[in-house]
Design an enzyme around this catalytic site. Structure first.
Site, PDB file in Angstrom:
ATOM      1  N   HIS A  12       0.823  -1.219   0.000  1.00  0.00           N
ATOM      2  CA  HIS A  12       0.000   0.000   0.000  1.00  0.00           C
ATOM      3  C   HIS A  12       0.858   1.270   0.000  1.00  0.00           C
ATOM      4  O   HIS A  12       0.528   2.251   0.659  1.00  0.00           O
ATOM      5  CB  HIS A  12      -0.979  -0.013   1.188  1.00  0.00           C
ATOM      6  N   HIS A 193      10.114  -3.886   3.756  1.00  0.00           N
ATOM      7  CA  HIS A 193      10.542  -2.487   3.748  1.00  0.00           C
ATOM      8  C   HIS A 193      10.906  -2.008   5.138  1.00  0.00           C
ATOM      9  O   HIS A 193      10.333  -2.444   6.119  1.00  0.00           O
ATOM     10  CB  HIS A 193       9.544  -1.540   3.082  1.00  0.00           C
TER      11      HIS A 193
HETATM   12  C1  DHB Z   1       6.260   3.515   2.267  1.00  0.00           C
HETATM   13  C2  DHB Z   1       5.675   2.254   2.410  1.00  0.00           C
HETATM   14  C3  DHB Z   1       4.635   2.049   3.313  1.00  0.00           C
HETATM   15  O1  DHB Z   1       4.044   0.827   3.537  1.00  0.00           O
HETATM   16  C4  DHB Z   1       4.157   3.100   4.053  1.00  0.00           C
HETATM   17  O2  DHB Z   1       3.109   2.875   4.874  1.00  0.00           O
HETATM   18  C5  DHB Z   1       4.721   4.365   3.921  1.00  0.00           C
HETATM   19  C6  DHB Z   1       5.773   4.571   3.020  1.00  0.00           C
HETATM   20  C7  DHB Z   1       7.356   3.769   1.286  1.00  0.00           C
HETATM   21  O3  DHB Z   1       8.007   2.836   0.802  1.00  0.00           O
HETATM   22  O4  DHB Z   1       7.588   4.946   0.944  1.00  0.00           O
HETATM   23 FE    FE Z   2       2.478   1.046   5.537  1.00  0.00          FE
END
Ligand code: DHB
Ligand code: FE
Length: 280
Positions: A12, A193
């Site tokens: 997301h 991430h």
């Molecule tokens: C990013 C990814 C996320 O899941 C989020 O909630 C906020 C930022 C990103 O990779 O920028």
């Molecule tokens: Fe997120």
């Protein structure tokens, strides 16, 4: 009887919302990401779900350190896109399904899941970006949405096993609603991430794909993945993937994969997407 007919998993990343809102979905950077959702956009046109139980996490938009609900269900009639610092996204308001949402809330609470009930809140990129990925840019979202918010931001966050069990309870709740409704369940967030600290930018293609593999079939192994493994292998924000287990738990004993997509990177994140069907 209402029935859960399919499950959708999706990252997301807020930047995907920016790409949609600024008409950049076909450029060199975003083209390959959006191409992986094309199958699903066509499929959704024929599936026509009445309601989507959309499992997501709020990112300090509706909640902050004043209140941290572990599991919350939206029982409201509508929700506005949140202002996350750049003004609210110019996407349609989200329409709820209060009757089904209150039914699910009652069923879950009597099934020993102590849900927080939310009648009013704004919804952030965790909820609106998956809608844009799956439905594009309609004047009105084509399904009613029951937001199901999970705390994956402030520890202690719920275990993958508890998320799975909540998914099973959501299936029981939906299937005891008397009206004939085509219900989908979506699990959002992830995949690998980390947005902060010395390991910011961490991505793990191999682990993410193993997780996607695990969601197909009986998936029991996925329930036991401990928090520390998500953190170590997929970064601090990879823990969002426990929300996919709510979706998976709601699909029953075994699943079939209809579509799958993986792309690295988008912003700081590995994009993962899967469409599953119950195969009991
Ligand atoms: C990013 C990814 C996320 O899941 C989020 O909630 C906020 C930022 C990103 O990779 O920028
Ligand atoms: Fe997120």
């Amino acid at each position: 009887m209402a029935k859960i007919t399919a499950g959708v998993g999706s990252s997301h990343v807020p930047l995907l919302g920016v790409a949609v809102d600024q008409g950049k979905t076909q450029d060199d950077y975003f083209g390959p990401i959006f191409a992986g959702y094309e199958w699903t956009r066509e499929w959704e046109k024929t599936e026509k779900p009445d309601v989507i139980v959309l499992v997501y996490n709020d990112h300090a938009s509706a909640f902050d350190m004043k209140i941290v609900p572990t599991f919350a269900i939206g029982t409201g009639a509508h929700y506005k896109p949140a202002d996350e610092g750049w003004g609210p996204r110019q996407v349609p308001d989200v329409e709820g399904h209060p009757d089904l949402a209150w039914h699910i809330a009652q069923s879950l609470i009597l099934d020993d899941f102590d849900m927080t009930i939310i009648n009013e809140m704004d919804v952030d990129h965790g909820l609106t970006v998956p809608l844009s990925m799956m439905f594009g840019t309609p004047d009105k979202w084509p399904a009613k949405i029951i937001p199901l918010a999970v705390n994956v931001v402030t520890y202690p966050v719920p275990s993958g096993n508890r998320c799975w069990a909540l998914g099973e309870a959501i299936k029981r709740a939906v299937e005891s609603f008397p009206e004939d409704l085509n219900v989908q369940i979506w699990g959002t967030g992830g995949m690998s991430h980390q947005l902060q600290g010395p390991r910011a930018g961490l991505l793990n293609r191999e682990w993410d794909n193993k997780f996607l593999d695990l969601l197909v079939g009986d998936s029991q192994e996925a329930r036991a993945i401990p928090h520390i493994e998500y953190l170590r292998e997929t970064g601090s924000e990879g823990i969002e993937m426990v929300m996919w287990l709510i979706m998976r738990g709601a699909l029953g004993k075994t699943t079939k994969c209809l579509h799958r997509h993986y792309h690295i990177p988008c912003s700081n994140t590995a994009i993962g997407h899967i469409v599953l069907e119950p195969a009991d």
